[in-house]
Motif scaffolding. Sequence first.
Motif, mmCIF file in Angstrom:
data_model
loop_
_atom_site.group_PDB
_atom_site.id
_atom_site.type_symbol
_atom_site.label_atom_id
_atom_site.label_comp_id
_atom_site.label_asym_id
_atom_site.label_seq_id
_atom_site.Cartn_x
_atom_site.Cartn_y
_atom_site.Cartn_z
ATOM 1 N N THR A 116 -0.221 -6.899 1.773
ATOM 2 C CA THR A 116 1.187 -6.987 2.140
ATOM 3 C C THR A 116 1.933 -5.698 1.814
ATOM 4 O OG1 THR A 116 1.558 -8.104 0.024
ATOM 5 C CG2 THR A 116 1.406 -9.485 1.986
ATOM 6 N N PRO A 117 2.936 -5.350 2.636
ATOM 7 C CA PRO A 117 3.780 -4.177 2.383
ATOM 8 C C PRO A 117 4.970 -4.561 1.505
ATOM 9 C CG PRO A 117 4.333 -5.119 4.496
ATOM 10 C CD PRO A 117 3.267 -6.007 3.907
ATOM 11 N N THR A 118 6.016 -3.756 1.529
ATOM 12 C CA THR A 118 7.170 -3.976 0.656
ATOM 13 C C THR A 118 8.477 -3.913 1.441
ATOM 14 O OG1 THR A 118 5.976 -2.845 -1.124
ATOM 15 C CG2 THR A 118 8.327 -3.201 -1.447
ATOM 16 N N ILE A 119 9.344 -4.911 1.226
ATOM 17 C CA ILE A 119 10.708 -4.881 1.761
ATOM 18 C C ILE A 119 11.641 -5.334 0.647
ATOM 19 C CG2 ILE A 119 12.320 -5.739 3.491
ATOM 20 C CD1 ILE A 119 9.955 -6.411 5.286
ATOM 21 N N VAL A 120 12.594 -4.468 0.281
ATOM 22 C CA VAL A 120 13.552 -4.800 -0.773
ATOM 23 C C VAL A 120 14.971 -4.755 -0.211
ATOM 24 C CG1 VAL A 120 12.031 -3.929 -2.587
ATOM 25 C CG2 VAL A 120 13.754 -2.421 -1.595
ATOM 26 N N VAL A 121 15.853 -5.478 -0.879
ATOM 27 C CA VAL A 121 17.247 -5.595 -0.451
ATOM 28 C C VAL A 121 18.166 -5.242 -1.618
ATOM 29 C CG1 VAL A 121 19.008 -7.132 0.507
ATOM 30 C CG2 VAL A 121 16.599 -7.496 1.091
ATOM 31 N N ASN A 122 19.196 -4.441 -1.355
ATOM 32 C CA ASN A 122 20.289 -4.221 -2.307
ATOM 33 C C ASN A 122 21.564 -4.843 -1.769
ATOM 34 O OD1 ASN A 122 19.711 -0.919 -3.821
ATOM 35 N ND2 ASN A 122 19.177 -2.951 -4.543
ATOM 36 N N ASN A 123 22.203 -5.685 -2.574
ATOM 37 C CA ASN A 123 23.504 -6.257 -2.228
ATOM 38 C C ASN A 123 24.555 -5.793 -3.212
ATOM 39 O OD1 ASN A 123 24.102 -8.470 -0.068
ATOM 40 N ND2 ASN A 123 21.947 -8.791 -0.643
ATOM 41 N N LEU A 124 25.707 -5.344 -2.675
ATOM 42 C CA LEU A 124 26.873 -5.032 -3.488
ATOM 43 C C LEU A 124 28.046 -5.847 -2.958
ATOM 44 C CD1 LEU A 124 24.961 -2.338 -3.584
ATOM 45 C CD2 LEU A 124 26.963 -1.351 -4.702
ATOM 46 N N ASN A 125 29.196 -5.721 -3.576
ATOM 47 C CA ASN A 125 30.385 -6.455 -3.150
ATOM 48 C C ASN A 125 31.592 -5.529 -3.100
ATOM 49 O OD1 ASN A 125 30.531 -9.536 -2.636
ATOM 50 N ND2 ASN A 125 28.947 -9.339 -4.208
ATOM 51 N N VAL A 126 31.521 -4.533 -2.221
ATOM 52 C CA VAL A 126 32.616 -3.584 -2.047
ATOM 53 C C VAL A 126 33.544 -4.099 -0.949
ATOM 54 C CG1 VAL A 126 33.198 -1.242 -1.309
ATOM 55 C CG2 VAL A 126 31.203 -1.637 -2.783
ATOM 56 N N PRO A 127 34.850 -4.174 -1.200
ATOM 57 C CA PRO A 127 35.777 -4.629 -0.145
ATOM 58 C C PRO A 127 35.668 -3.754 1.103
ATOM 59 C CG PRO A 127 36.885 -4.597 -2.281
ATOM 60 C CD PRO A 127 35.549 -3.932 -2.485
#
Length: 676
Positions: free
Chosen positions: A431-442
């Motif tokens: 399997t490969p790699t998929i990552v997610v970054n979530n922020l909360n900027v208006p």
Amino acid sequence: MTNPFFTASPLPFGLPPFAEIADEHYRPGFDKGFTEQLAEVERIVRDPDEPTFENTLLPLERSGRILDRVSAVFYNKSSADSTEFTNELEEEIAPLYAAHSDAIRLSAELYARIAAVHADRERLEPEARYLVERYFTEFTIAGAALDDDDKALLRDYNSRLSTLTTRFEKNLLADTNELAVVIDDVAELDGLGEGEISAAAAAALDRGLEGRYLVTLVLPTGHPYLSSLTNRGVRERIMTASRARGGRGNEFDNRELVLEITRLRAERARLLGFDSHAAFVTADETAKTPEAVFEMLGALAPIAARNARAEQAALQSVAGGEPIEAWDWAFYCEKVRRATYDVDTAAMRPYFEAERVLQDGVFFAATSLYGVSFAERHDLVAYHPDARVFEVSNADGTPVGLYIYDLYTRDSKRGGAWMNSLISQSTLLGTPTIVVNNLNVPKPAEGSPTLLSFDEVNTLFHEFGHALHGLFALVTYPKFAGTNVFRDFVEFPSQVNEMWMLWPEVLANFAVHHVTGEPMPQDFVEKIQASSAFNEGFLTSEYLAAALLDQAWHAIGAEETVTDVAAFESAALQAVGLDNPAVPTRYSSTYFAHTFSGGYDAGYYSYIWSEVLDADTVDWFTENGGLTRENGDRFRSLLLGVGGSKDPLEAFRDFRGRDAVIAPLLKRRGLDGPGH
């Protein structure tokens, strides 16, 4: 119609086919995933041959592929873009998932096979041996050796806790949205920049409040706008709303959930042979005992509280007659910072245009250190229109994985900032790699630039550190993939990555005025560095208050009864000398998502625990030439690249040549001065 979760995605890197995934696919995906994995485990335990690594651990590691696919997509959506459907399904699935996990971890037959392999583990190569050790330890601590009656009780605890923690998170999101502060007159937002006012107007418009302004709340007690708003009444409204979350006596009240969750955790810990939930959690972390945690945190608390009181006196001298309240601290802090160090963090915002920060700051630092490059894939569809997909490649062109970047806040996204994986690399599974970054900027109105605050830039560098950990880990077994390390080590790589925000070559590359193109004045940077320990009394105190509150809730024994959340919290903070009303805990109990729904229960200490390693590592980079490929390659190969495939403190010793020392942390936080 074929369910997209039933087979591996044909898209690049196995990216989930978000355009094809509909609500009706999730529940069948979970059901088939549960059934398939249990059948796979059943085949393992029914194998008539003597247990070996090859016939027990390998098939266990290969099991659950459908469940992995549906879980990754669903829980990403429920966090980043929830709907009424996902909220209802998450509550429905939570006890089923808990029961499924228990069916595997509490299987006497499977435990016996793992124990047999564990007894003969010395013949295995290191990563395989460590895998067996981890499974044996985790199954043992989880209760696999209990008798049938105790296992039945344990399953009930786990099921109830899964439901309660899910409900806590949903209540918090709903109450956070409901308590957003509505402003009628733009004059009341004096002190905010054009982009911030635009974002407040856009947020109001999204709720049908045309011509008004909406200040949405962030996860911590404090709010970024409190440092800028000149209207004291508005500041108080924001702080009051923030602290009211989950404790207003409405349908989203979390107080009874807090009491029930901590009671059940304490009872479960006793069943498993531990004095408290904190003892249960730390037994399988690097800290090992809650006493070790309290020894460190308890030693820092009085120093931080003393420093905060000195800072408060300095603020009071600027504020004049009005006593400094919690909603005043950030505002007058900026005044004192400007007066003492001539630093105005608000004046930096025009130099922090979001796209430039990402491309010429965050990505640039990673390229300089590790040789990786980032190319946006406009042809690949993510889970939300605001989420963008980037392909990450090594210097030689070989693929690393996909990085998904989701910057903006929305009512459907939970608060805070985080990283998670959609797919994790594993040689065993290919399997490969998929990552997610979530922020909360208006999000500002169309056509207006997104200008980040100093803290938001720091947060982006932090979360990207987690992303790099997920992208760079190269392991054989899925259990060790990405950030699957001890909870009190997982923050270490992300905290190290924060250092590059102010590194001269990096800052000069991204900190450019979004209108004039002029670089940020050098004296801004020098003043920031000169004031690096400024306000650390407050910052350390608010953090330690939350970390020690988390420990207090989870030090409760099964025989103890708590009936009043506010009284317990007050007593816990008073006991450690962190009950200053002007310095509220970063998270109060009723909105402490980390500990009551986010997996950091009895583990919020992890940030400062990891910071000991981080501060020592920053010293190493500084001593060895900083932003160089040689340094980056060493950090990547010896720390990021090993994922969870070896003891993390052993990995740190491989990198640093010794165990970490605490002196750099004390210096960074201003806790090493006279009298400390």
